[in-house]
Design an enzyme around this catalytic site. Structure first.
Site, mmCIF file in Angstrom:
data_model
loop_
_atom_site.group_PDB
_atom_site.id
_atom_site.type_symbol
_atom_site.label_atom_id
_atom_site.label_comp_id
_atom_site.label_asym_id
_atom_site.label_seq_id
_atom_site.Cartn_x
_atom_site.Cartn_y
_atom_site.Cartn_z
ATOM 1 N N LYS A 89 0.805 -1.227 0.000
ATOM 2 C CA LYS A 89 0.000 0.000 0.000
ATOM 3 C C LYS A 89 0.838 1.278 0.000
ATOM 4 O O LYS A 89 0.430 2.292 -0.535
ATOM 5 C CB LYS A 89 -0.958 -0.011 1.189
ATOM 6 C CG LYS A 89 -2.114 -0.975 0.990
ATOM 7 C CD LYS A 89 -3.180 -0.785 2.044
ATOM 8 C CE LYS A 89 -4.431 -1.570 1.716
ATOM 9 N NZ LYS A 89 -4.284 -3.017 2.004
ATOM 10 N N GLU A 111 -9.809 7.296 3.192
ATOM 11 C CA GLU A 111 -10.737 6.411 3.888
ATOM 12 C C GLU A 111 -9.944 5.182 4.318
ATOM 13 O O GLU A 111 -8.924 4.853 3.703
ATOM 14 C CB GLU A 111 -11.865 5.984 2.939
ATOM 15 C CG GLU A 111 -11.539 4.790 2.015
ATOM 16 C CD GLU A 111 -10.478 5.092 0.954
ATOM 17 O OE1 GLU A 111 -10.272 6.270 0.636
ATOM 18 O OE2 GLU A 111 -9.855 4.128 0.454
ATOM 19 N N SER A 381 1.639 -9.917 -1.003
ATOM 20 C CA SER A 381 1.274 -8.499 -0.858
ATOM 21 C C SER A 381 1.643 -7.902 0.485
ATOM 22 O O SER A 381 1.875 -6.696 0.588
ATOM 23 C CB SER A 381 -0.219 -8.325 -1.112
ATOM 24 O OG SER A 381 -0.980 -9.169 -0.266
HETATM 25 C C1 LIG Z 1 -5.081 -4.052 1.460
HETATM 26 C C2 LIG Z 1 -4.380 -5.295 1.209
HETATM 27 C C3 LIG Z 1 -4.757 -6.167 0.156
HETATM 28 C C4 LIG Z 1 -5.947 -5.938 -0.717
HETATM 29 O O1 LIG Z 1 -5.924 -4.774 -1.469
HETATM 30 P P1 LIG Z 1 -5.656 -4.783 -3.055
HETATM 31 O O2 LIG Z 1 -6.018 -3.396 -3.460
HETATM 32 O O3 LIG Z 1 -6.537 -5.806 -3.666
HETATM 33 O O4 LIG Z 1 -4.230 -5.085 -3.251
HETATM 34 C C5 LIG Z 1 -4.004 -7.300 -0.065
HETATM 35 N N1 LIG Z 1 -2.951 -7.614 0.725
HETATM 36 C C6 LIG Z 1 -2.570 -6.819 1.753
HETATM 37 C C7 LIG Z 1 -1.399 -7.238 2.569
HETATM 38 C C8 LIG Z 1 -3.267 -5.654 2.034
HETATM 39 O O5 LIG Z 1 -2.881 -4.880 3.058
#
Ligand SMILES: *Cc1c(COP(=O)(O)O)cnc(C)c1O
Length: 405
Positions: A89, A111, A381
Site C-alpha cells: 500500500k 478512507e 502483498s
Molecule cells: C489491502 C491489502 C490487500 C488488498 O488490497 P488490493 O487493493 O486488492 O491489493 C491485499 N494484501 C494486503 C497485505 C493488504 O494490506
C-alpha cells in the site's frame, strides 16, 4: 455516452459517476497527474523515495521448499511484505503524497477499513509533514484499535464515521464529501484501484512498479517469462500492479484470487468478480456485490483487506475480455496456507496473501494432471504480523492436527 461516464473506461467498465460538484477536483487531478506522469523530475523523486524510504526493489524470492512441496510448480514470491510498513500500500500512498506536494496541497485525506491504508497514508504524510485526516467507520474503529493508535502516533487525525453500516463503504462516501468542499488545499488518496477516473488508472500506475520489477527479475533468474502471475484481489491494487506489465504477454496466465469467505453459497464472501453483478459504486462501473433491491451486500473475509464489496474496473475488463482469470479461496483454506508458508519458508504472510498461496495447491493439481511443470510469480502483498493475534485463536486447533504439518 456523455463525457462524464466515457472518460477513464476499461472496456465497458470504469468511468466517472460523480455529482457535478466533484468534477472540478477530478479534472484538476487528471491534468496534474498527466503532467507528473510525463515529468522525469517526478519519476526521479519517486524512485528516490521508493528506494531509500520504502526499500525497493523488493526481492523476487525463489520459494524452494514450497516449490518442492507442490512438486510441479516453481514458485517465486514477489516480496511486497518487505516494503516499509509491511505491504504494497505504501507504493501508492507515497507516489500520491509526492503528487499532492507538486499540486501545492497541504492536507491529505483518506478512507480506511481495517486501517492498513490509513496507516500507509499517515506514514507518507508524516514523511513530508502534511496534515492528515483519515475517515474510518465507527464499527471498524472499535475492531482495529491498534491501527487507530498507529495512525495517531504518526500524527494523523482519525475521524469516526457514524452513517450507514459505519464501515469502509460509508467512510469512502464521507471522504468524497470532504474532498468536494476542501479540494483547494486537500488531496484525496484512495486505497485501491477503485473510484472515479483518474484514480483506478493512477493507482494502477503507482502499483505497476511491482510487475515491472518482477518482470525484470524473473527474466534475470529464468531467462524467460513466467507461465503465470498469481495475486490476491481485494480492491485489486497489488494484483493489477503485478499483472499490468504482463498484460501484453499472451502466454503469461494472469490469475486473481478473491476471498471465498465462508463459501460462495453462504453469501458471506468478497468475490465481486466471481459472484457479483455489474453496477456503480463510489463513482465507477464495475462488478459489485448487491442484492435485488440494489443494496450493497457487506463483504466478508477472514482477511480485512479483501473485505470490499467491489473491485477495480480494470479487473472487470480483464475478466470480461478473458485476459485474466479469477478464482476464490475460502477462509479455512487461506488459514491453512498462512500456516504452510510460515512452516515451509519462514515467512508469515498476510491473511490476504495467504489466499493466493492457497490457490497454488489447486494449480499444482491441475498442472500435474496435465503432465506439465510451471513457473509462477506470486505477489506476497504483505506480512502477517498484523494477523498473528487473530490467527492464534483460529489456528490453535488446526496446529494440533498433525495432518496440516
Ligand atoms: C489491502 C491489502 C490487500 C488488498 O488490497 P488490493 O487493493 O486488492 O491489493 C491485499 N494484501 C494486503 C497485505 C493488504 O494490506
Amino acid at each position: 455516452m456523455s463525457e462524464m461516464v466515457s472518460k477513464g473506461r476499461f472496456g465497458r467498465f470504469g468511468g466517472r459517476y460523480v455529482p457535478e460538484t466533484l468534477m472540478p477536483a477530478l479534472e484538476e487531478l487528471e491534468i496534474a497527474y498527466g503532467e507528473a506522469r510525463g515529468d522525469p523530475a517526478y519519476h526521479e523523486e519517486l524512485a528516490y523515495y521508493l528506494r531509500e524510504f520504502v526499500g525497493r526493489p523488493t526481492p523476487l524470492y525463489l520459494a524452494e521448499r514450497l516449490s518442492d512441496d507442490l512438486g510441479v510448480l516453481k514458485v517465486y514470491l514477489k516480496r511486497e511484505d518487505l516494503c516499509h510498513t509491511g505491504a504494497h500500500k505504501i507504493n501508492n500512498t507515497l507516489a500520491q503524497v509526492l503528487l499532492a506536494r507538486r499540486l501545492g496541497k497541504t492536507r491529505i485525506i483518506a478512507e480506511t477499513g481495517a486501517g492498513q491504508h490509513g496507516v500507509a497514508t499517515a506514514t507518507a504524510a508524516a514523511l513530508f509533514g502534511l496534515d492528515c485526516d483519515i475517515y474510518m467507520g465507527e464499527e471498524d474503529i472499535g475492531r482495529q484499535s491498534l491501527n487507530v493508535f498507529r495512525m495517531r502516533l504518526l500524527g494523523a487525525r482519525v475521524i469516526p464515521v457514524t452513517s450507514g453500516s459505519k464501515t469502509l463503504k460509508d467512510a469512502t462516501n464521507e471522504t468524497l464529501r470532504d474532498w468536494t468542499a476542501s479540494v483547494r488545499t486537500t488531496h484525496y488518496i484512495i486505497g485501491s484501484v477503485v473510484g472515479p477516473h483518474p484514480f483506478p488508472e493512477m493507482i494502477r500506475d503507482c502499483q505497476s512498479v511491482i510487475g515491472r520489477e518482477a518482470r525484470e527479475q524473473i527474466l534475470e533468474a529464468e531467462g524467460r517469462l513466467p507461465d503465470a502471475c498469481v495475486a490476491c484481489v481485494g480492491g485489486g491494487s497489488n494484483s493489477i500492479g503485478l499483472f499490468h506489465p504482463f498484460v501484453d504477454d499472451a502466454d503469461v496466465a494472469l490469475i486473481g484470487v478473491e476471498a471465498g469467505g465462508r463459501g460462495l453459497d453462504s453469501e458471506e464472501h468478497g468475490a465481486s468478480l466471481t459472484a457479483g453483478r455489474v453496477g456503480v459504486l463510489h463513482g465507477c462501473e464495475t462488478f459489485l456485490l448487491y442484492d435485488d433491491d440494489g443494496q450493497i451486500i457487506p463483504a466478508h473475509s477472514v482477511s480485512a483487506g479483501l473485505d470490499y464489496p467491489g473491485v477495480g474496473p480494470e479487473h472487470s475488463h480483464l475478466k470480461d475480455s478473458g485476459r485474466a482469470r479469477y478464482v476464490t479461496v475460502e477462509d479455512h483454506d487461506a488459514l491453512k496456507a498462512f500456516q504452510k508458508l510460515s512452516v515451509l519458508e519462514g515467512i508469515i504472510p498476510a491473511f490476504e496473501s495467504a489466499h493466493a498461496i492457497s490457490y497454488l495447491d489447486r494449480m499444482a493439481e491441475e498442472t500435474r494432471e496435465a503432465g506439465e511443470m510451471k513457473t509462477v510469480v506470486l505477489c506476497l502483498s504483505g506480512r502477517g504480523d498484523k494477523d498473528v493475534h487473530q490467527a492464534e485463536g483460529l489456528l490453535t486447533e488446526m496446529l494440533d492436527d498433525e495432518e496440516v504439518r
